[in-house]
Write an enzyme that holds these catalytic residues in place. Structure first.
Site, PDB file in Angstrom:
ATOM      1  N   CYS A 131      -2.395  -6.813   6.386  1.00 54.39           N
ATOM      2  CA  CYS A 131      -2.301  -5.355   6.483  1.00 54.39           C
ATOM      3  C   CYS A 131      -2.819  -4.755   5.317  1.00 54.39           C
ATOM      4  O   CYS A 131      -2.409  -4.762   4.054  1.00 54.39           O
ATOM      5  CB  CYS A 131      -0.594  -4.927   6.598  1.00 54.39           C
ATOM      6  SG  CYS A 131      -0.395  -3.155   6.474  1.00 54.39           S
ATOM      7  N   CYS A 134      -0.945  -1.770   3.318  1.00 49.64           N
ATOM      8  CA  CYS A 134       0.160  -2.167   2.873  1.00 49.64           C
ATOM      9  C   CYS A 134      -0.354  -2.732   1.310  1.00 49.64           C
ATOM     10  O   CYS A 134       0.263  -2.409   0.418  1.00 49.64           O
ATOM     11  CB  CYS A 134       1.095  -3.099   3.619  1.00 49.64           C
ATOM     12  SG  CYS A 134       1.284  -2.980   5.245  1.00 49.64           S
ATOM     13  N   ASP A 135      -1.358  -3.430   1.408  1.00 55.76           N
ATOM     14  CA  ASP A 135      -1.804  -4.174  -0.024  1.00 55.76           C
ATOM     15  C   ASP A 135      -3.237  -3.964  -0.389  1.00 55.76           C
ATOM     16  O   ASP A 135      -3.271  -4.352  -1.489  1.00 55.76           O
ATOM     17  CB  ASP A 135      -1.750  -5.898   0.754  1.00 55.76           C
ATOM     18  CG  ASP A 135      -0.740  -6.161   1.110  1.00 55.76           C
ATOM     19  OD1 ASP A 135       0.652  -5.681   0.571  1.00 55.76           O
ATOM     20  OD2 ASP A 135      -0.553  -7.132   2.248  1.00 55.76           O
TER      21      ASP A 135
END
Ligand code: NAP
Length: 307
Positions: A131, A134-135
């Site tokens: 992701c 997200c990261d």
């Protein structure tokens, strides 16, 4: 005893919740491990009708939840552990608690597919991720070369997003054309920071010994030539697998584990309905999931009214 329980809180589940809540059924929505579903991990959703400027995925899902709750849906954080689906009332074990329901809507979505490499597993969250939204902004990825694997819309979206952080983004794809929609493919290939690596697969993530990602070993599938791409992060975006393992047995599913809807959103067990990515191997869009959620909600309401 609940009248209707909805498993999953993505587009499909929350739309089913909206419809069954408006039918005064006070649906119980079980969020699963990822409240809001996969859409919460995307950036801007540009193809959900009604938002000409696009809308952030997380915001869209928050709004859907609020809309369902406004009409009486109860959203409960919880993960399904076991299900007895032979006949109603259906019995669900959720975080150790038994819940019984007259009707059930399964909207359990799908999870990221993994490459299946031992080194990938060992370096997950140590530079291997599924992701970018997200990261991607983590310090370890800043101004570093990054690798995205895949050739679909997800891979393109991840690669484009990562150009904000990485020094260069290698897009490793096993064929020589992208599967992504033409608009996404065009945008991706026009971005100077993205370098496609065609006809290539990742065979190993380096370096397990150092306990962090330092590169990936790749193989050209046409020439068999092997090489190493140095990078600080590997973003795997090679599609999804349906979250249906717990329903294997009583419910009909295809060889890939997708539930098989019949006559709209019904299943082979009366009283159980399906919606969204767990039952859709073709479209897998936010709007089609919402549409199926609506159909499942209406069918569940009619089923309960007829009982
Ligand atoms: P996808 O369309 O199924 O694409 C998966 C990609 O990964 C394909 O290019 C596939 O290669 C490759 N792949 C699969 N298994 C692999 C493996 N073991 N090793 C290496 N490569 C592998 O999945 P997706 O990109 O996640 O998209 C899923 C659905 O969501 C699609 O319907 C897509 O349109 C939608 N989506 C839409 C948006 C948007 O509109 N903004 C964004 C994200 C997703 P092949 O091409 O060779 O099969």
């Amino acid at each position: 005893m609940e009248r209707v329980v909805i498993i999953g809180s993505g587009c499909a589940g929350l739309t089913a919740a909206l419809y069954t809540a408006r039918a005064n059924l006070r649906p119980l929505v079980l969020t699963g491990r990822q409240p809001g579903g996969l859409l919460t991990t995307t950036t801007t959703v540009e193809n959900f009708p009604g938002f000409p400027e696009g809308i952030n995925g997380y915001e869209l899902m928050t709004r859907m939840q609020k809309q369902a709750e406004r009409f009486g849906a109860q959203v409960k954080f919880g993960t399904l552990e076991a299900a007895n689906l032979a006949r109603p009332p259906f019995q669900l074990t959720v975080d150790g608690e038994l819940i019984e329901t007259e009707a059930l809507i399964i909207a359990s979505g799908a999870s990221h597919r993994h490459l299946g490499l031992e080194s990938e597993r060992k370096l997950e969250n140590k530079g291997v991720t599924y992701c970018a939204t997200c990261d991607g902004a983590l310090p370890m990825f800043r101004n570093q070369p990054l690798v995205v694997v895949g050739g679909g819309d997800s891979a393109c979206e991840e690669a484009l997003y990562l150009t904000r952080f990485g020094s260069i983004v290698y897009l490793v794809h096993r064929r020589d054309t992208l599967r992504a929609s033409p608009i996404m493919a065009e945008r991706t290939l026009a971005q100077p920071k993205i370098k496609p690596i065609w006809d290539t697969v990742v065979t190993e993530v380096l370096d397990v010994q150092q306990d962090k990602v330092t590169g990936v070993r790749v193989r050209n599938v046409k020439t068999n030539a092997e090489s190493v791409l140095e990078c600080a992060g590997l973003f795997v975006a090679i599609g999804h697998v349906p979250n249906t393992q717990l329903f294997r047995g009583p419910l009909d599913m295809d060889e890939n584990g997708y539930l098989i809807p019949r006559q709209g959103a019904a299943t082979n067990v009366p009283g159980i309905f399906v919606a969204g990515d767990c039952a859709d191997r073709v479209y897998r869009q936010a709007i089609t999931a919402a549409g199926m959620g609506c159909a499942a909600g209406i069918q569940a309401e009619r089923y309960l009214a007829a009982r």
